[in-house]
Write a protein that holds these residues in place. Structure first.
Motif, PDB file in Angstrom:
ATOM      1  N   GLY A 101       0.687   1.594   8.072  1.00 35.77           N
ATOM      2  CA  GLY A 101      -0.257   2.302   7.203  1.00 35.77           C
ATOM      3  C   GLY A 101      -1.686   2.181   7.695  1.00 35.77           C
ATOM      4  O   GLY A 101      -2.457   3.141   7.679  1.00 35.77           O
ATOM      5  N   ARG A 102      -2.054   0.996   8.170  1.00 34.41           N
ATOM      6  CA  ARG A 102      -3.430   0.786   8.655  1.00 34.41           C
ATOM      7  C   ARG A 102      -3.688   1.515   9.971  1.00 34.41           C
ATOM      8  O   ARG A 102      -4.803   1.941  10.247  1.00 34.41           O
ATOM      9  CB  ARG A 102      -3.730  -0.711   8.770  1.00 34.41           C
ATOM     10  CG  ARG A 102      -3.967  -1.321   7.391  1.00 34.41           C
ATOM     11  CD  ARG A 102      -4.407  -2.762   7.364  1.00 34.41           C
ATOM     12  NE  ARG A 102      -5.184  -3.029   6.138  1.00 34.41           N
ATOM     13  CZ  ARG A 102      -5.447  -4.235   5.671  1.00 34.41           C
ATOM     14  NH1 ARG A 102      -5.036  -5.323   6.320  1.00 34.41           N
ATOM     15  NH2 ARG A 102      -6.144  -4.389   4.555  1.00 34.41           N
ATOM     16  N   GLU A 103      -2.630   1.664  10.774  1.00 33.72           N
ATOM     17  CA  GLU A 103      -2.781   2.466  12.001  1.00 33.72           C
ATOM     18  C   GLU A 103      -3.081   3.922  11.657  1.00 33.72           C
ATOM     19  O   GLU A 103      -3.947   4.551  12.237  1.00 33.72           O
ATOM     20  CB  GLU A 103      -1.461   2.445  12.799  1.00 33.72           C
ATOM     21  CG  GLU A 103      -1.181   1.203  13.598  1.00 33.72           C
ATOM     22  CD  GLU A 103       0.266   1.222  14.122  1.00 33.72           C
ATOM     23  OE1 GLU A 103       0.708   0.174  14.600  1.00 33.72           O
ATOM     24  OE2 GLU A 103       0.948   2.282  14.029  1.00 33.72           O
ATOM     25  N   LEU A 104      -2.339   4.424  10.653  1.00 36.40           N
ATOM     26  CA  LEU A 104      -2.448   5.844  10.297  1.00 36.40           C
ATOM     27  C   LEU A 104      -3.733   6.137   9.533  1.00 36.40           C
ATOM     28  O   LEU A 104      -4.396   7.137   9.779  1.00 36.40           O
ATOM     29  CB  LEU A 104      -1.240   6.257   9.448  1.00 36.40           C
ATOM     30  CG  LEU A 104       0.108   6.308  10.175  1.00 36.40           C
ATOM     31  CD1 LEU A 104       1.255   6.325   9.170  1.00 36.40           C
ATOM     32  CD2 LEU A 104       0.167   7.531  11.100  1.00 36.40           C
ATOM     33  N   PHE A 105      -4.064   5.271   8.579  1.00 35.61           N
ATOM     34  CA  PHE A 105      -5.214   5.525   7.691  1.00 35.61           C
ATOM     35  C   PHE A 105      -6.039   4.251   7.571  1.00 35.61           C
ATOM     36  O   PHE A 105      -6.002   3.556   6.562  1.00 35.61           O
ATOM     37  CB  PHE A 105      -4.722   5.982   6.309  1.00 35.61           C
ATOM     38  CG  PHE A 105      -3.808   7.178   6.349  1.00 35.61           C
ATOM     39  CD1 PHE A 105      -2.456   7.050   6.038  1.00 35.61           C
ATOM     40  CD2 PHE A 105      -4.289   8.432   6.725  1.00 35.61           C
ATOM     41  CE1 PHE A 105      -1.610   8.143   6.096  1.00 35.61           C
ATOM     42  CE2 PHE A 105      -3.444   9.537   6.792  1.00 35.61           C
ATOM     43  CZ  PHE A 105      -2.107   9.392   6.467  1.00 35.61           C
ATOM     44  N   PRO A 106      -6.825   3.912   8.611  1.00 36.33           N
ATOM     45  CA  PRO A 106      -7.573   2.647   8.605  1.00 36.33           C
ATOM     46  C   PRO A 106      -8.591   2.543   7.470  1.00 36.33           C
ATOM     47  O   PRO A 106      -8.976   1.446   7.085  1.00 36.33           O
ATOM     48  CB  PRO A 106      -8.263   2.627   9.971  1.00 36.33           C
ATOM     49  CG  PRO A 106      -8.087   3.968  10.568  1.00 36.33           C
ATOM     50  CD  PRO A 106      -6.987   4.665   9.872  1.00 36.33           C
ATOM     51  N   ASP A 107      -9.017   3.695   6.926  1.00 39.11           N
ATOM     52  CA  ASP A 107     -10.014   3.653   5.846  1.00 39.11           C
ATOM     53  C   ASP A 107      -9.380   3.493   4.462  1.00 39.11           C
ATOM     54  O   ASP A 107     -10.077   3.420   3.456  1.00 39.11           O
ATOM     55  CB  ASP A 107     -10.848   4.947   5.850  1.00 39.11           C
ATOM     56  CG  ASP A 107     -11.643   5.077   7.143  1.00 39.11           C
ATOM     57  OD1 ASP A 107     -11.996   6.209   7.526  1.00 39.11           O
ATOM     58  OD2 ASP A 107     -11.877   4.014   7.787  1.00 39.11           O
ATOM     59  N   ALA A 108      -8.053   3.485   4.428  1.00 40.31           N
ATOM     60  CA  ALA A 108      -7.374   3.355   3.134  1.00 40.31           C
ATOM     61  C   ALA A 108      -7.057   1.893   2.844  1.00 40.31           C
ATOM     62  O   ALA A 108      -6.938   1.072   3.759  1.00 40.31           O
ATOM     63  CB  ALA A 108      -6.074   4.166   3.155  1.00 40.31           C
ATOM     64  N   GLY A 109      -6.943   1.580   1.568  1.00 40.73           N
ATOM     65  CA  GLY A 109      -6.425   0.265   1.214  1.00 40.73           C
ATOM     66  C   GLY A 109      -4.916   0.269   1.440  1.00 40.73           C
ATOM     67  O   GLY A 109      -4.302   1.331   1.603  1.00 40.73           O
ATOM     68  N   VAL A 110      -4.325  -0.915   1.477  1.00 40.95           N
ATOM     69  CA  VAL A 110      -2.873  -1.002   1.584  1.00 40.95           C
ATOM     70  C   VAL A 110      -2.338  -1.787   0.385  1.00 40.95           C
ATOM     71  O   VAL A 110      -2.968  -2.733  -0.098  1.00 40.95           O
ATOM     72  CB  VAL A 110      -2.389  -1.674   2.896  1.00 40.95           C
ATOM     73  CG1 VAL A 110      -2.565  -0.738   4.078  1.00 40.95           C
ATOM     74  CG2 VAL A 110      -3.071  -2.979   3.150  1.00 40.95           C
ATOM     75  N   GLY A 111      -1.177  -1.338  -0.092  1.00 45.35           N
ATOM     76  CA  GLY A 111      -0.553  -2.032  -1.217  1.00 45.35           C
ATOM     77  C   GLY A 111       0.933  -2.151  -0.989  1.00 45.35           C
ATOM     78  O   GLY A 111       1.517  -1.361  -0.245  1.00 45.35           O
ATOM     79  N   ALA A 112       1.522  -3.175  -1.614  1.00 42.57           N
ATOM     80  CA  ALA A 112       2.978  -3.336  -1.636  1.00 42.57           C
ATOM     81  C   ALA A 112       3.412  -3.029  -3.059  1.00 42.57           C
ATOM     82  O   ALA A 112       2.945  -3.673  -4.008  1.00 42.57           O
ATOM     83  CB  ALA A 112       3.376  -4.756  -1.260  1.00 42.57           C
ATOM     84  N   LEU A 113       4.248  -1.997  -3.201  1.00 41.21           N
ATOM     85  CA  LEU A 113       4.701  -1.573  -4.530  1.00 41.21           C
ATOM     86  C   LEU A 113       6.193  -1.835  -4.634  1.00 41.21           C
ATOM     87  O   LEU A 113       6.964  -1.405  -3.769  1.00 41.21           O
ATOM     88  CB  LEU A 113       4.419  -0.085  -4.732  1.00 41.21           C
ATOM     89  CG  LEU A 113       4.847   0.512  -6.084  1.00 41.21           C
ATOM     90  CD1 LEU A 113       3.910   0.018  -7.199  1.00 41.21           C
ATOM     91  CD2 LEU A 113       4.829   2.045  -6.029  1.00 41.21           C
ATOM     92  N   SER A 114       6.584  -2.550  -5.688  1.00 45.10           N
ATOM     93  CA  SER A 114       8.007  -2.811  -5.905  1.00 45.10           C
ATOM     94  C   SER A 114       8.774  -1.499  -5.992  1.00 45.10           C
ATOM     95  O   SER A 114       8.279  -0.507  -6.534  1.00 45.10           O
ATOM     96  CB  SER A 114       8.162  -3.584  -7.219  1.00 45.10           C
ATOM     97  OG  SER A 114       9.519  -3.675  -7.562  1.00 45.10           O
ATOM     98  N   ALA A 115       9.984  -1.480  -5.457  1.00 41.83           N
ATOM     99  CA  ALA A 115      10.808  -0.260  -5.502  1.00 41.83           C
ATOM    100  C   ALA A 115      11.598  -0.167  -6.798  1.00 41.83           C
ATOM    101  O   ALA A 115      12.444   0.713  -6.960  1.00 41.83           O
ATOM    102  CB  ALA A 115      11.781  -0.247  -4.323  1.00 41.83           C
ATOM    103  N   ASP A 116      11.282  -1.090  -7.730  1.00 42.42           N
ATOM    104  CA  ASP A 116      12.108  -1.237  -8.932  1.00 42.42           C
ATOM    105  C   ASP A 116      11.378  -0.799 -10.191  1.00 42.42           C
ATOM    106  O   ASP A 116      11.535  -1.438 -11.236  1.00 42.42           O
ATOM    107  CB  ASP A 116      12.496  -2.713  -9.097  1.00 42.42           C
ATOM    108  CG  ASP A 116      13.041  -3.324  -7.815  1.00 42.42           C
ATOM    109  OD1 ASP A 116      13.113  -4.553  -7.745  1.00 42.42           O
ATOM    110  OD2 ASP A 116      13.369  -2.551  -6.899  1.00 42.42           O
ATOM    111  N   LEU A 117      10.564   0.274 -10.099  1.00 43.06           N
ATOM    112  CA  LEU A 117       9.731   0.688 -11.236  1.00 43.06           C
ATOM    113  C   LEU A 117      10.089   2.102 -11.676  1.00 43.06           C
ATOM    114  O   LEU A 117       9.296   3.044 -11.517  1.00 43.06           O
ATOM    115  CB  LEU A 117       8.255   0.606 -10.846  1.00 43.06           C
ATOM    116  CG  LEU A 117       7.771  -0.763 -10.336  1.00 43.06           C
ATOM    117  CD1 LEU A 117       6.382  -0.649  -9.726  1.00 43.06           C
ATOM    118  CD2 LEU A 117       7.784  -1.789 -11.460  1.00 43.06           C
TER     119      LEU A 117
END
Ligand SMILES: Nc1nc2c(ncn2[C@@H]2O[C@H](COP(=O)(O)OP(=O)(O)OP(=O)(O)O)[C@@H](O)[C@H]2O)c(=O)[nH]1
Ligand SMILES: C=C(OP(=O)(O)O)C(=O)O
Length: 223
Positions: A101-117
């Motif tokens: 994600g940081r390679e693709l969009f270095p200006d964006a924040g990164v988050g880990a979102l549970s797949a269980d929502l």
């Protein structure tokens, strides 16, 4: 608030969603889900990803998985798929996806979102992500108050997820800001057990989870 602050664009986010091999997924649902366990795991992940993709502020949803079935289904919804290192574990998978994600969009924040929502509401996630802008690292505790459903790091801040077990305490100990906003139940309502699924259904899940749950006798037994 100054005009400039009011008009400042919000940070965009790349969200990493980990999906393990369906054959090993949702084992705490084995009794209640029976032959539908894999379908349930996929449906929950798909409703989570679909809601995240509809959220203002989410630039990209990166699914980390080494199972071709969820890879194909979630890519069809619009997620970006990053192959998982087999058996590398949850946090290494998240770090791997965040690196992409940081390679693709270095200006964006990164988050880990549970797949269980499966009840995730885009508007509630958007409010959480706007709050996450205000801290180098932030997280949302799960509904039980023990685990974590979202961990975030702003651009330039090391991404250090500590999912697993008492991860709320682990993220707090690392100095991540706990985002206990009001009215974000859908962002906290993860599904691991039959009672979790009942609570998510009461909130209102996405259509895929609702359709599989309708096939589970344990979810439709008289109260
Ligand atoms: N890509 C990837 N995802 C993982 C890995 N381990 C766990 N996950 C995912 O992380 C989330 C939490 O995982 P768990 O609670 O351990 O597994 P689960 O399938 O949700 O439920 P249980 O089997 O009942 O523990 C789920 O969305 C999993 O699919 C991993 O090694 N790689
Ligand atoms: C991995 C986590 O949750 P669970 O194992 O309950 O899915 C967590 O909350 O850190």
């Amino acid at each position: 608030m100054s005009t400039a602050a009011r008009s400042a664009p919000h940070l965009q986010w790349s969200l990493v969603v980990p999906v393990k091999v369906l054959a090993r997924a949702k084992t705490r649902m084995s009794a209640a889900a029976g032959p539908h366990r894999r379908d349930l795991a996929l449906a929950v992940a798909a409703d989570t990803v679909a809601a995240a993709l509809r959220c203002d502020g989410v630039r990209d949803v990166i699914v980390v998985t080494d199972d071709p079935l969820p890879a194909a289904e979630l890519a069809a919804l619009g997620a970006r798929i990053v192959p998982d290192e087999p058996d590398a574990g949850l946090n290494p998978a998240l770090v791997h996806g965040a690196g992409r994600g940081r390679e693709l969009f270095p200006d964006a924040g990164v988050g880990a979102l549970s797949a269980d929502l499966p009840a995730l509401r885009p508007d509630e996630l958007a409010r959480v992500l706007r709050a996450a802008e205000k801290a180098p690292e932030a997280f949302v505790p799960d509904a039980a108050g023990i685990g974590t459903t979202l961990y975030t790091a702003r651009p330039g801040v090391p991404f250090s997820p500590a999912f697993g077990g008492d991860s709320r305490a682990a993220h707090r100990a690392r100095g991540a800001k706990e985002l206990l906003l009001g009215d974000i139940d859908s962002v906290r309502r993860d599904v691991d057990t039959p009672d979790d699924l009942r609570a998510a259904l009461a909130l209102g899940t996405g259509p895929r989870t609702a359709a599989v749950a309708a096939r589970l006798p344990a979810m439709n037994a008289p109260a």
